[in-house]
Design a protein around this motif. Structure first.
Motif, short mmCIF file in Angstrom:
data_model
loop_
_atom_site.label_atom_id
_atom_site.label_comp_id
_atom_site.label_asym_id
_atom_site.label_seq_id
_atom_site.Cartn_x
_atom_site.Cartn_y
_atom_site.Cartn_z
N ASP A 76 0.82 -1.20 0.00
CA ASP A 76 0.00 0.00 0.00
C ASP A 76 0.86 1.27 0.00
O ASP A 76 0.43 2.31 -0.50
N SER A 77 2.08 1.19 0.52
CA SER A 77 2.95 2.37 0.54
C SER A 77 3.41 2.74 -0.87
O SER A 77 3.78 3.88 -1.14
N LYS A 78 3.36 1.75 -1.77
CA LYS A 78 3.76 1.98 -3.16
C LYS A 78 2.57 1.94 -4.12
O LYS A 78 2.75 2.00 -5.33
N ASN A 79 1.38 1.81 -3.56
CA ASN A 79 0.17 1.71 -4.40
C ASN A 79 0.34 0.63 -5.48
O ASN A 79 0.03 0.85 -6.66
N SER A 80 0.84 -0.51 -5.05
CA SER A 80 1.16 -1.56 -6.00
C SER A 80 0.61 -2.91 -5.60
O SER A 80 0.55 -3.25 -4.41
N LEU A 81 0.23 -3.65 -6.62
CA LEU A 81 -0.30 -5.01 -6.50
C LEU A 81 0.66 -5.93 -7.25
O LEU A 81 1.21 -5.55 -8.28
N TYR A 82 0.82 -7.15 -6.72
CA TYR A 82 1.75 -8.08 -7.34
C TYR A 82 1.10 -9.45 -7.53
O TYR A 82 0.19 -9.84 -6.79
N LEU A 83 1.63 -10.17 -8.52
CA LEU A 83 1.23 -11.57 -8.73
C LEU A 83 2.50 -12.36 -8.97
O LEU A 83 3.15 -12.21 -10.01
N GLN A 84 2.88 -13.17 -7.99
CA GLN A 84 4.03 -14.06 -8.13
C GLN A 84 3.52 -15.39 -8.68
O GLN A 84 2.68 -16.04 -8.06
N MET A 85 4.04 -15.77 -9.83
CA MET A 85 3.59 -16.99 -10.50
C MET A 85 4.74 -17.98 -10.55
O MET A 85 5.78 -17.69 -11.16
#
Lengths: 122, 110
Positions: A76-85
């Motif tokens: 949330d501090s970077k306004n980022s979402l991730y998907l590790q596949m």
């Protein structure tokens, strides 16, 4: 203006790993659940999974087809979402979209990114 | 495994009216599944149209409306425009980790 911008797609061999990112702007990212949805070439949409917000302990849920191989996280501090596949299969080849999930006067996905293509092939 | 079924394809004349439906393998679709509808044109991301059965987003044209019809969720386009030619997807929420998209309806305006 709400914007979602995915990145990190590319060509990967079966069994390999890849991490996708989604940069969000124009809204209070920390308030929202966020989801990943994918679309195989010429096929329909498939929900991949979601992360809830801080108020709901950032809990995650996954479709059966990816559970145990994919991991969704957020910063949330970077306004980022991730998907590790991980342990990628040829059937994971698809355009991957991030989408904002909202629980206002109902339940809905309102904003989507433009998608990033993941190709799993030897 | 829950399956959500849509008409594979429909054709409508410009200015006409068409209804797309969304059925659940578990039984009747109710408002409790919060039906959402999306439009997708070739090479583009999906665009949200309708949520929670019949609510429109601020950008949704007035000619699009959502409802429940005969145990299914429905999307009706009235006064169809050529630019409405697209693939349309419904999404149903069954709770928990069950969010299921329909297979999509390819709408041709001819």
């Amino acid at each position: 203006e709400v914007q979602l911008v995915e990145s990190g797609g590319g060509l990967v061999q079966p069994g390999g790993s890849l991490r996708l990112s989604c940069a969000a702007s124009g809204f209070t990212f920390s308030d929202h659940y966020m989801d990943w949805v994918r679309q195989a070439p010429g096929k329909g949409l498939e929900w991949v999974g979601r992360t809830r917000n801080r108020a709901n302990s950032y809990t995650t849920e996954y479709a059966a087809s990816v559970k145990g191989r994919f991991t969704i996280s957020r910063d949330d501090s970077k306004n980022s979402l991730y998907l590790q596949m991980n342990s990628l299969k040829t059937e994971d080849t698809a355009v991957y979209y991030c989408a904002r999930e909202s629980l206002g006067s109902g339940w809905y996905f309102d904003y989507w990114g433009q998608g990033t293509l993941v190709t799993v092939s030897s | 495994q829950t399956v959500v079924t849509q008409e594979p394809s429909l054709t409508v004349s410009p200015g006409g009216t068409v209804t797309l439906t969304c059925a659940s393998s578990t039984g009747a679709v109710t408002s409790g599944y919060y039906p959402n509808w999306f439009q997708q044109k070739p090479g583009q991301a999906p665009r949200a149209l309708i949520y929670s059965t019949s609510n429109k987003h601020s950008w949704t044209p007035a000619r699009f409306s959502g409802s429940l019809l005969g145990g299914k969720a429905a999307l009706t386009l009235s006064g169809v425009q050529p630019e409405d030619e697209a693939e349309y997807y419904c999404l149903l929420y069954y709770g928990g980790a069950q969010l299921v998209f329909g297979g999509g309806t390819k709408l041709t305006v001819l």
